[in-house]
Design a protein around this motif. Structure first.
Motif, PDB file in Angstrom:
ATOM      1  N   TYR A 158      70.111  48.946  32.091  1.00 13.47           N
ATOM      2  CA  TYR A 158      70.298  48.919  33.540  1.00 13.47           C
ATOM      3  C   TYR A 158      71.741  48.538  33.878  1.00 13.47           C
ATOM      4  N   PRO A 159      72.691  49.427  33.629  1.00 15.63           N
ATOM      5  CA  PRO A 159      74.112  49.095  33.813  1.00 15.63           C
ATOM      6  C   PRO A 159      74.530  48.897  35.269  1.00 15.63           C
ATOM      7  N   ALA A 160      73.702  49.294  36.220  1.00 14.85           N
ATOM      8  CA  ALA A 160      74.065  49.140  37.633  1.00 14.85           C
ATOM      9  C   ALA A 160      73.910  47.703  38.119  1.00 14.85           C
ATOM     10  N   ILE A 161      73.313  46.832  37.319  1.00 14.55           N
ATOM     11  CA  ILE A 161      73.139  45.445  37.746  1.00 14.55           C
ATOM     12  C   ILE A 161      74.499  44.762  37.810  1.00 14.55           C
ATOM     13  N   LYS A 162      74.834  44.260  38.984  1.00 15.11           N
ATOM     14  CA  LYS A 162      76.130  43.600  39.196  1.00 15.11           C
ATOM     15  C   LYS A 162      75.988  42.181  39.720  1.00 15.11           C
ATOM     16  N   LYS A 163      74.791  41.830  40.186  1.00 16.37           N
ATOM     17  CA  LYS A 163      74.540  40.478  40.694  1.00 16.37           C
ATOM     18  C   LYS A 163      73.351  39.880  39.960  1.00 16.37           C
ATOM     19  N   VAL A 164      73.508  38.618  39.580  1.00 15.53           N
ATOM     20  CA  VAL A 164      72.447  37.897  38.880  1.00 15.53           C
ATOM     21  C   VAL A 164      72.184  36.620  39.666  1.00 15.53           C
ATOM     22  N   TYR A 165      70.915  36.388  39.981  1.00 11.11           N
ATOM     23  CA  TYR A 165      70.513  35.206  40.742  1.00 11.11           C
ATOM     24  C   TYR A 165      69.611  34.327  39.879  1.00 11.11           C
ATOM     25  N   PHE A 166      69.899  33.058  39.873  1.00 12.90           N
ATOM     26  CA  PHE A 166      69.073  32.082  39.152  1.00 12.90           C
ATOM     27  C   PHE A 166      68.288  31.281  40.180  1.00 12.90           C
ATOM     28  N   THR A 167      67.027  31.006  39.900  1.00 14.10           N
ATOM     29  CA  THR A 167      66.222  30.221  40.836  1.00 14.10           C
ATOM     30  C   THR A 167      66.230  28.739  40.493  1.00 14.10           C
ATOM     31  N   ASP A 196      82.075  41.291  34.766  1.00  9.83           N
ATOM     32  CA  ASP A 196      81.712  42.431  35.607  1.00  9.83           C
ATOM     33  C   ASP A 196      80.480  42.167  36.477  1.00  9.83           C
ATOM     34  N   LYS A 197      79.989  40.917  36.485  1.00 11.68           N
ATOM     35  CA  LYS A 197      78.835  40.556  37.296  1.00 11.68           C
ATOM     36  C   LYS A 197      79.158  39.318  38.128  1.00 11.68           C
ATOM     37  N   SER A 198      78.454  39.176  39.240  1.00  6.66           N
ATOM     38  CA  SER A 198      78.557  37.971  40.069  1.00  6.66           C
ATOM     39  C   SER A 198      77.281  37.164  39.855  1.00  6.66           C
ATOM     40  N   TYR A 199      77.419  35.846  39.818  1.00  4.10           N
ATOM     41  CA  TYR A 199      76.296  34.953  39.524  1.00  4.10           C
ATOM     42  C   TYR A 199      76.113  33.954  40.651  1.00  4.10           C
ATOM     43  N   PHE A 200      74.841  33.702  40.996  1.00  5.92           N
ATOM     44  CA  PHE A 200      74.505  32.801  42.093  1.00  5.92           C
ATOM     45  C   PHE A 200      73.304  31.951  41.702  1.00  5.92           C
ATOM     46  N   VAL A 201      73.334  30.681  42.090  1.00  5.07           N
ATOM     47  CA  VAL A 201      72.172  29.806  41.909  1.00  5.07           C
ATOM     48  C   VAL A 201      71.527  29.628  43.273  1.00  5.07           C
ATOM     49  N   LEU A 202      70.281  30.060  43.379  1.00  6.68           N
ATOM     50  CA  LEU A 202      69.524  29.929  44.614  1.00  6.68           C
ATOM     51  C   LEU A 202      68.820  28.576  44.645  1.00  6.68           C
ATOM     52  N   PRO A 203      68.511  28.067  45.819  1.00  5.35           N
ATOM     53  CA  PRO A 203      67.704  26.852  45.866  1.00  5.35           C
ATOM     54  C   PRO A 203      66.357  27.118  45.195  1.00  5.35           C
ATOM     55  N   SER A 204      65.939  26.225  44.352  1.00  6.95           N
ATOM     56  CA  SER A 204      64.686  26.415  43.628  1.00  6.95           C
ATOM     57  C   SER A 204      63.517  26.561  44.589  1.00  6.95           C
TER      58      SER A 204
END
Length: 115
Positions: free
Chosen positions: A59-68, A85-93
């Motif tokens: 799945y090479p189109a994945i550019k954003k990764v979110y962690f819960t 090549d990706k952006s990473y974010f931590v979401l509020p659990s």
């Protein structure tokens, strides 16, 4: 996710999968398996990460990764490593253990981060 995408809530698994699919969201745990006594993150041992290298190749189109959770990000950093090549974010659990924020506060933060 139903609130974020202004969709009526459903317990139906197929409806839940369709919501993610319709919004181009892939959902995958950082850990393929682990041992744990209880549900606390610090009780996790003998963890094995999912094969993200293969996942990203498929799945090479994945550019954003979110962690819960920060714990999910910690395991990702330990076993996968972040890519420029990706952006990473931590979401509020979303966990009920995260009681210092109301559902509405968590939802507002999720909306800001995801959109």
């Amino acid at each position: 996710m139903f609130n974020i995408y202004e969709t009526p809530f459903s317990n139906d698994y197929e409806v839940r999968k369709q919501l993610l699919y319709n919004n181009n969201i892939a959902l995958w745990d950082v850990l393929e398996s682990c041992e744990s006594i209880g549900s606390a993150d610090d009780a996790i041992k003998n963890e094995k990460a999912n094969d993200f290298k293969l996942f990203y190749q498929k799945y090479p189109a994945i550019k954003k990764v979110y962690f819960t959770s920060k714990a999910a990000e910690k395991y990702y950093d330990r076993y996968v490593l972040k890519s420029p090549d990706k952006s990473y974010f931590v979401l509020p659990s979303p966990s009920r253990a995260n009681t210092w924020k109301s559902f509405e506060e968590k939802l507002q933060e999720w909306n800001i981060i995801i959109h």
